[in-house]
Scaffold this active site. Structure first.
Site, PDB file in Angstrom:
ATOM      1  N   LYS A 167      10.468   4.723  -0.382  1.00 52.10           N
ATOM      2  CA  LYS A 167      10.813   4.706   0.795  1.00 52.10           C
ATOM      3  C   LYS A 167      11.980   2.934   1.457  1.00 52.10           C
ATOM      4  CE  LYS A 167       6.810   6.460   2.158  1.00 52.10           C
ATOM      5  NZ  LYS A 167       6.656   5.997   0.855  1.00 52.10           N
ATOM      6  N   ARG A 216       2.961  10.105   9.325  1.00 53.35           N
ATOM      7  CA  ARG A 216       2.097  10.318   7.946  1.00 53.35           C
ATOM      8  C   ARG A 216       0.886  11.404   8.314  1.00 53.35           C
ATOM      9  NH1 ARG A 216       2.885   5.294   5.196  1.00 53.35           N
ATOM     10  NH2 ARG A 216       1.534   5.173   3.365  1.00 53.35           N
ATOM     11  N   ARG A 270       5.495  -2.708  -9.396  1.00 52.86           N
ATOM     12  CA  ARG A 270       6.529  -3.480  -8.279  1.00 52.86           C
ATOM     13  C   ARG A 270       5.643  -4.472  -7.920  1.00 52.86           C
ATOM     14  NH1 ARG A 270       5.515  -0.232  -2.674  1.00 52.86           N
ATOM     15  NH2 ARG A 270       3.828  -0.328  -2.968  1.00 52.86           N
ATOM     16  N   ARG A 313       1.094  -5.765  -4.907  1.00 49.83           N
ATOM     17  CA  ARG A 313       0.098  -5.539  -3.442  1.00 49.83           C
ATOM     18  C   ARG A 313      -1.387  -4.852  -3.942  1.00 49.83           C
ATOM     19  NH1 ARG A 313       3.681  -1.910   0.294  1.00 49.83           N
ATOM     20  NH2 ARG A 313       1.850   0.016   0.076  1.00 49.83           N
ATOM     21  N   ARG A 367      -4.627   6.994  -3.052  1.00 45.68           N
ATOM     22  CA  ARG A 367      -3.419   7.313  -1.906  1.00 45.68           C
ATOM     23  C   ARG A 367      -2.442   8.228  -2.600  1.00 45.68           C
ATOM     24  NH1 ARG A 367      -0.597   2.012  -3.463  1.00 45.68           N
ATOM     25  NH2 ARG A 367       1.212   2.494  -2.144  1.00 45.68           N
TER      26      ARG A 367
END
Ligand code: AP5
Ligand code: MG
Length: 216
Positions: free
Chosen positions: A13, A88, A127, A160, A171
């Site tokens: 996203k 969400r 990431r 992160r 998650r």
């Protein structure tokens, strides 16, 4: 052009939002980024959000609804906006609908990125993000020019906090339970476009652009 980007953690996203910002000149409204900024500032809202985010759970609906409501009223949203990570939950989607009626705006497209769970885990593990300008990278799929250094601003890249394996697992579960119903929600309103998010970053970008060309 008013857009929603839907998809599980790591679907791409934020990556695709960066291209859309440049192409259409409209702002990205990422509730994740806004909450991380509040955590960094140490504001009361940030302190409350931190515990939820660190465990991979959602921040309470009323908190994020309030943030987005305020953000959508800013002048830079007049030409359009890209909602990334909001809504969400079904109550968030209902609140968005009401807010947009009040503001006399409507969503043109809800773009859902579909990615296999194994690929999501690999994407999140690799990431790296820039703590200064917010740019995102991947060690294999989208590396910075110099390892560990942001190509755009030169800051040292970080991982992160919520990309730890245990948090990622939660998650994914939270997404399946609370966010997945939004695919049907937007399908029913006729604005859902499903994109194969397993393709390369450039190919996903082309698919999204093709959808938006036909839609506009
Ligand atoms: P948020 O920041 O929104 O995180 P998320 O939805 O879990 O999504 P991510 O940012 O992890 O993934 P992404 O889809 O943006 O992927 P990216 O482009 O980076 O939310 C964080 C937390 O904040 C939540 O857990 C919650 O606590 C709270 N929160 C936020 N919004 C909320 C809300 N509305 N309500 C309640 N709580 C809320 O890509 C991932 C990696 O893959 C990158 O390294 C990238 O380079 C790479 N990549 C991207 N596309 C490709 C591709 N096609 N091929 C290969 N690699 C790719
Ligand atoms: Mg993101």
């Amino acid at each position: 052009m008013n857009l929603i980007l839907l998809g599980p953690p790591g679907a791409g996203k934020g990556t695709q939002a960066q291209y859309l910002i440049e192409k259409y000149g409209i702002p990205q409204i990422s509730t994740g980024d806004m909450l991380r900024a509040a955590v960094k500032e140490g504001s009361p809202m940030g302190l409350k959000a931190k515990a939820c985010m660190d465990s991979g759970n959602l921040v309470p609906d009323e908190v994020v609804i309030g943030i987005v409501r305020e953000r959508l009223q800013k002048d830079d949203c007049n030409q359009g906006f890209i909602l990334d990570g909001f809504p969400r939950t079904v109550p968030q989607a209902d609140a968005l609908r009401e807010t947009l009626i009040e503001l006399d705006k409507k969503i043109d497209a809800a773009i859902a990125l579909t990615v296999d769970i194994d690929a999501l885990v690999e994407r999140l593990a690799g990431r790296r993000t820039c703590p200064v300008c917010g740019a995102g990278y991947h060690l294999l799929y989208d590396p910075p020019h110099v390892a560990g250094v942001c190509t755009k601003c030169g800051a040292t890249l970080v991982q992160r906090d919520d990309d730890k394996e245990e948090t990622v697992r939660n998650r994914m579960q939270v997404y399946a339970q609370q966010t997945l119903p939004l695919i049907e929600y937007y399908r029913k309103t006729g604005i859902l476009y499903e994109i194969d998010g397993m393709d390369s970053i450039d190919s996903v970008r082309s698919q999204i652009e093709a959808v938006l060309r036909n839609d506009s």
